[in-house]
Enzyme design. Structure first.
Site, mmCIF file in Angstrom:
data_model
loop_
_atom_site.group_PDB
_atom_site.id
_atom_site.type_symbol
_atom_site.label_atom_id
_atom_site.label_comp_id
_atom_site.label_asym_id
_atom_site.label_seq_id
_atom_site.Cartn_x
_atom_site.Cartn_y
_atom_site.Cartn_z
ATOM 1 N N VAL A 165 10.247 -25.221 47.893
ATOM 2 C CA VAL A 165 10.174 -26.301 46.899
ATOM 3 C C VAL A 165 10.603 -25.856 45.496
ATOM 4 C CG1 VAL A 165 8.438 -27.679 48.121
ATOM 5 C CG2 VAL A 165 7.691 -25.967 46.441
ATOM 6 N N ASN A 187 1.409 -29.876 47.453
ATOM 7 C CA ASN A 187 0.339 -28.912 47.726
ATOM 8 C C ASN A 187 0.812 -27.455 47.665
ATOM 9 O OD1 ASN A 187 -2.272 -27.994 49.278
ATOM 10 N ND2 ASN A 187 -0.559 -27.276 50.543
ATOM 11 N N SER A 239 -5.776 -27.501 39.835
ATOM 12 C CA SER A 239 -6.874 -26.554 40.073
ATOM 13 C C SER A 239 -7.826 -26.626 38.896
ATOM 14 C CB SER A 239 -6.322 -25.136 40.185
ATOM 15 O OG SER A 239 -7.378 -24.197 40.091
ATOM 16 N N TYR A 251 -0.755 -18.929 36.612
ATOM 17 C CA TYR A 251 -1.274 -19.971 37.507
ATOM 18 C C TYR A 251 -1.920 -21.106 36.696
ATOM 19 C CZ TYR A 251 -3.953 -21.794 41.556
ATOM 20 O OH TYR A 251 -4.503 -22.573 42.547
ATOM 21 N N ALA A 252 -2.717 -20.746 35.694
ATOM 22 C CA ALA A 252 -3.399 -21.757 34.864
ATOM 23 C C ALA A 252 -2.379 -22.614 34.121
ATOM 24 C CB ALA A 252 -4.348 -21.082 33.877
ATOM 25 N N ALA A 253 -1.306 -21.974 33.619
ATOM 26 C CA ALA A 253 -0.270 -22.727 32.890
ATOM 27 C C ALA A 253 0.421 -23.708 33.837
ATOM 28 C CB ALA A 253 0.745 -21.759 32.284
ATOM 29 N N LYS A 286 -0.808 -24.993 36.654
ATOM 30 C CA LYS A 286 -1.735 -26.033 37.102
ATOM 31 C C LYS A 286 -2.075 -27.009 35.966
ATOM 32 C CE LYS A 286 -2.110 -24.820 41.426
ATOM 33 N NZ LYS A 286 -1.538 -25.686 42.471
#
Ligand code: NAP
Length: 246
Positions: A64, A90, A141, A154-156, A158
């Site tokens: 993706v 997902n 998340s 990951y936080a950026a 999400k």
């Protein structure tokens, strides 16, 4: 509730994506599974599980993070099923490291799959979703809302999904399309199994319900958001974390 709806779930060979596929299938939906080619065995297994339970599924390879591959997958889904009613974004990865040690590659890879991946599949699927007055559900998340040590990339990504969800919901509401995000806390999948025992205990201690969530519990929320019962919900981020972020 989802009888004959055509549903594409990215990254659905295992984990939460697989649970969503099984849940949708048990509600009567036709399932388009997706993952990268190296997950073919898991994809086959998931397809077989769905068929054994009386459901209907096909799988489609696409990374993706690559627009052309993703667009081709959407064309294949249309050819196979004749349209698309629900897109569940997902697919996701983690590459955890404190920012001081994080490489540009680790930053970029997580952004490319977790955030640009959502852009790619949504952009390619949007004409079909508008045609069906369908639904888009993005997996963010709790980390996108609260941040987490060692997960700046990951936080950026999400958190980016949340801005994307809210903006798109404003653009496509006039077509009767809803766009929502879910923000799971810690769920029992491969993504969390490598956490140290010490960390697992600490997380459970901070969680009101004292445990990790199950992929099936996230799947139930997503099936609700994809159903007619949720027709007036859009632009929302729904947390499912056992009380971790309260
Ligand atoms: P998982 O078991 O690792 O499943 C994710 C799937 O996505 C894997 O099969 C993975 O394949 C696939 N994938 C990776 N890169 C891809 C790409 N470029 N194109 C297509 N598919 C790709 O993880 P999970 O825990 O079920 O996570 C599912 C989603 O929930 C993710 O977006 C995750 O960030 C989110 N989430 C999970 C938790 C949790 O506690 N588990 C909490 C909050 C949010 P590979 O294994 O080959 O990479």
């Amino acid at each position: 509730m989802l009888k004959d709806k055509i549903v594409l779930i990215t990254g659905s060979s295992q984990g939460i994506g697989k649970a969503i596929a099984l849940k949708f299938s048990s509600s009567g939906a036709k399932i388009a599974l997706n993952d990268i080619e190296s997950q073919e065995e898991n994809l086959k297994r998931t397809k077989e599980e769905i068929e054994k339970a009386g459901g209907h599924a096909k799988y489609f390879f696409a990374d993706v993070s690559k627009f052309e591959e993703t667009e081709k997958m959407i064309q294949e889904v249309q050819k196979e099923f004749g349209g698309l009613d629900v897109l569940v974004n997902n697919a996701g990865i983690v590459q955890d490291r404190t920012l001081a040690k994080m490489t540009s590659e680790e930053w970029q890879r997580v952004i490319d799959i977790n955030l640009t991946g959502v852009f790619n599949s949504t952009k390619a699927a949007l004409p079909l979703i508008i045609q069906s007055r369908g639904k888009i559900i993005n997996i963010s998340s709790i980390v996108g809302l609260k941040g987490n040590f060692g997960q700046a990339n990951y936080a950026a990504a999400k958190a980016g999904i949340i801005g994307f969800t809210k903006s798109l919901s404003k653009e496509v509401g006039r077509f009767g399309v809803t766009v929502n995000a879910v923000a799971p806390g810690f769920i029992e999948t491969r993504l969390t199994e490598n956490l140290s025992e010490e960390m697992k205990v600490a997380i459970k201690n901070f969680t009101s319900l004292g445990r990790f969530g199950k992929p099936e519990e996230v799947a139930s929320l997503i099936a609700f958001l994809a159903s007619k019962e949720a027709d007036f919900i859009t632009g929302e981020v729904i947390t499912i974390d056992g009380g971790l972020a309260v």
